[in-house]
Design an enzyme around this catalytic site. Structure first.
Site, PDB file in Angstrom:
ATOM      1  N   ARG A 112       0.820  -1.200   0.000  1.00 29.98           N
ATOM      2  CA  ARG A 112       0.000   0.000   0.000  1.00 29.98           C
ATOM      3  C   ARG A 112       0.863   1.264   0.000  1.00 29.98           C
ATOM      4  NH1 ARG A 112      -3.026  -1.855   3.741  1.00 29.98           N
ATOM      5  NH2 ARG A 112      -4.544  -2.753   2.312  1.00 29.98           N
ATOM      6  N   TYR A 113       2.135   1.130   0.357  1.00 29.08           N
ATOM      7  CA  TYR A 113       3.041   2.272   0.464  1.00 29.08           C
ATOM      8  C   TYR A 113       4.325   1.978  -0.305  1.00 29.08           C
ATOM      9  CZ  TYR A 113      -0.035   3.530   4.348  1.00 29.08           C
ATOM     10  OH  TYR A 113      -1.123   3.831   5.118  1.00 29.08           O
ATOM     11  N   ARG A 116       7.220  -0.002   2.159  1.00 32.53           N
ATOM     12  CA  ARG A 116       6.913  -1.125   3.034  1.00 32.53           C
ATOM     13  C   ARG A 116       5.811  -1.990   2.435  1.00 32.53           C
ATOM     14  NH1 ARG A 116       5.484   3.719   4.733  1.00 32.53           N
ATOM     15  NH2 ARG A 116       3.487   4.191   5.720  1.00 32.53           N
ATOM     16  N   CYS A 125      -5.994 -16.806  13.814  1.00 31.95           N
ATOM     17  CA  CYS A 125      -5.862 -15.915  14.970  1.00 31.95           C
ATOM     18  C   CYS A 125      -6.169 -16.682  16.257  1.00 31.95           C
ATOM     19  CB  CYS A 125      -6.836 -14.741  14.853  1.00 31.95           C
ATOM     20  SG  CYS A 125      -6.599 -13.699  13.393  1.00 31.95           S
ATOM     21  N   CYS A 129     -12.103 -11.345  16.062  1.00 30.29           N
ATOM     22  CA  CYS A 129     -12.813 -10.122  16.424  1.00 30.29           C
ATOM     23  C   CYS A 129     -14.037  -9.955  15.549  1.00 30.29           C
ATOM     24  CB  CYS A 129     -11.889  -8.915  16.270  1.00 30.29           C
ATOM     25  SG  CYS A 129     -10.374  -9.010  17.252  1.00 30.29           S
ATOM     26  N   CYS A 132     -13.498  -7.376  12.621  1.00 30.23           N
ATOM     27  CA  CYS A 132     -12.267  -7.497  11.840  1.00 30.23           C
ATOM     28  C   CYS A 132     -12.480  -7.124  10.376  1.00 30.23           C
ATOM     29  CB  CYS A 132     -11.744  -8.924  11.934  1.00 30.23           C
ATOM     30  SG  CYS A 132     -10.259  -9.219  10.956  1.00 30.23           S
ATOM     31  N   ARG A 134     -10.654  -8.143   8.017  1.00 31.78           N
ATOM     32  CA  ARG A 134     -10.335  -9.313   7.199  1.00 31.78           C
ATOM     33  C   ARG A 134     -11.239 -10.484   7.549  1.00 31.78           C
ATOM     34  NH1 ARG A 134      -4.297  -8.026   8.051  1.00 31.78           N
ATOM     35  NH2 ARG A 134      -3.840  -6.726   6.245  1.00 31.78           N
ATOM     36  N   ASP A 293     -12.872   0.141  10.193  1.00 30.99           N
ATOM     37  CA  ASP A 293     -12.998  -0.175   8.771  1.00 30.99           C
ATOM     38  C   ASP A 293     -14.373  -0.789   8.540  1.00 30.99           C
ATOM     39  OD1 ASP A 293     -10.334   0.566   7.936  1.00 30.99           O
ATOM     40  OD2 ASP A 293      -9.623  -1.185   9.044  1.00 30.99           O
ATOM     41  N   ASP A 330      -8.032   4.377   7.761  1.00 24.95           N
ATOM     42  CA  ASP A 330      -7.475   3.682   6.606  1.00 24.95           C
ATOM     43  C   ASP A 330      -8.450   3.933   5.460  1.00 24.95           C
ATOM     44  OD1 ASP A 330      -5.694   2.107   5.204  1.00 24.95           O
ATOM     45  OD2 ASP A 330      -5.549   0.633   6.807  1.00 24.95           O
ATOM     46  N   LYS A 337      -3.408   5.251   5.275  1.00 25.77           N
ATOM     47  CA  LYS A 337      -3.935   5.844   6.503  1.00 25.77           C
ATOM     48  C   LYS A 337      -3.744   7.352   6.493  1.00 25.77           C
ATOM     49  CE  LYS A 337      -2.939   1.779   9.342  1.00 25.77           C
ATOM     50  NZ  LYS A 337      -2.295   0.983   8.268  1.00 25.77           N
TER      51      LYS A 337
END
Length: 365
Positions: A112-113, A116, A125, A129, A132, A134, A293, A330, A337
């Site tokens: 995305r950048y 990085r 996980c 959550c 989440c 994802r 999100d 985001d 972000k």
């Protein structure tokens, strides 16, 4: 094949010990609607709805989080217990809200950048959550990056000399076996232009028993290594979690804190203050407070941005600057972000606002 280790010492156990350990752990981690009903976290009237939710989104509530739930609608229960509202979709929700899929040049990589990239070695996980971003992809049965795909992902990183930081995420990278994690770290360490490695994890608080010497040995690297800890409420910091964090910090690994602003969980000045103080007191630097999100079925957690800005502003001057995160969105579509404020200066008028809300002339600054 890629490995997920359910115990730091799993490789040294006899088969009978392994079977007993797995059986015990399965009892401690609640995964099915039946588990939730038996544990008292849902009523029988909710069973049918929760069953439908569970057919779409994974559930896992480890024992350390189960022990913290005083009521299904408390700040811990809301984060992890499936709810019928997850099947209610809003027009502004998106199965890939920050364009992970669209920005993935090869399996396991998201860029995305410019400098990085994310490396997602698995999508498993210790808990799942309910908010989440994802949530369409994570789960206990999928998402392991196979050897060929891992080779391809690491090759992509090696071929892109502009990538200086690799962020291990998923899923939760600390759910990998120490052997698999050690292999990944060693291969990242061998890429000359990768100077920084960051790991995003809930494991120290959600599965603190995994933070063993063997796991930390697997993280050994010549690169700058950071751990970003996800926590949303002060009650998530237990004695076991505190011990895990101390073990990590004693290895010289700096820890950042990231949280999501969530309705009913931390949407008050008091809750945020307690959370950020809990982090700082454990040498965890609050890093990001994320605006939610808009993943499918998450509307019940949404807090408007203006409310979030006001909440963060209410803490200025009340908590140390060490406890002050950056409030970020985001941007949907994978645009990165952006800080949301709050703002304290008006350059047009030449005025600045102090922590108490008083206005002053900016002067020659």
């Amino acid at each position: 094949m890629p490995e997920i280790s359910s115990s730091p010492d799993a490789r040294h156990e006899a088969p009978s010990q392994t079977h007993a350990r797995k059986a015990a752990r399965a009892q401690r981690t609640l995964r099915t609607p039946g588990d939730l009903l038996e544990s008292g976290l849902i009523d029988r009237d909710a069973l049918a709805d929760v069953t439908r939710v569970s057919q779409r989104y994974a559930t896992a509530i480890p024992d350390v989080f189960r022990a913290l739930i005083e009521h299904p609608d408390d700040p811990i229960g809301l984060q992890v217990i499936p709810h019928a509202d997850e099947l209610i979709l809003s027009p502004d929700e998106d199965a890939d809200p920050i364009a992970d899929d669209a920005l993935s040049p090869v399996p396991g990589i998201v860029r995305r950048y410019a400098d990085r990239a994310l490396l997602k070695p698995l999508l498993v996980c210790p808990l799942y959550c309910r908010f989440c971003f994802r949530r369409e992809h994570v789960g206990p049965d999928g998402g392991l990056l196979g050897d060929d795909d891992l080779d391809r992902a690491l090759g992509w990183l090696s071929d892109h000399a502009e990538i200086r930081e690799v962020i291990l995420t998923g899923g939760d990278p600390l759910m990998l076996s120490p052997r698999r994690l050690s292999t990944i770290m060693a291969r990242l360490n061998a890429i000359p232009h990768v100077t920084t490695i960051r790991i995003h994890s809930r494991v120290p608080l959600a599965a603190p028993e995994r933070v063993s010497g063997e796991l930390l040995d697997a993280l050994e690297t010549d690169r700058a290594l950071w751990l970003a800890l996800h926590a949303n409420h002060a009650r998530e910091f237990t004695q076991a979690g505190d011990a895990a964090l101390r073990t990590i910090i004693r290895r010289g690994i700096p820890v950042l804190g990231q949280s999501v602003l969530l309705r009913g969980v931390n949407d008050s000045s008091a809750a945020l203050e307690d959370l950020f103080r809990a982090m700082v007191e454990r040498r965890v630097k609050p890093y990001y407070l994320h605006q939610l999100d808009r993943a499918p079925g998450t509307a019940r957690f949404h807090v408007p941005i203006e409310e979030g800005r006001a909440l963060l502003a209410s803490l200025r001057g009340r908590v140390t600057g060490l406890a002050w995160p950056t409030y970020v969105l985001d941007i949907p579509g994978g645009h990165g972000k952006a800080p949301l404020g709050p703002d304290y200066v008006d350059l047009d008028s030449g005025m600045i606002i102090d922590p108490s809300g008083q206005t002053h002339a900016l002067g020659a600054a």
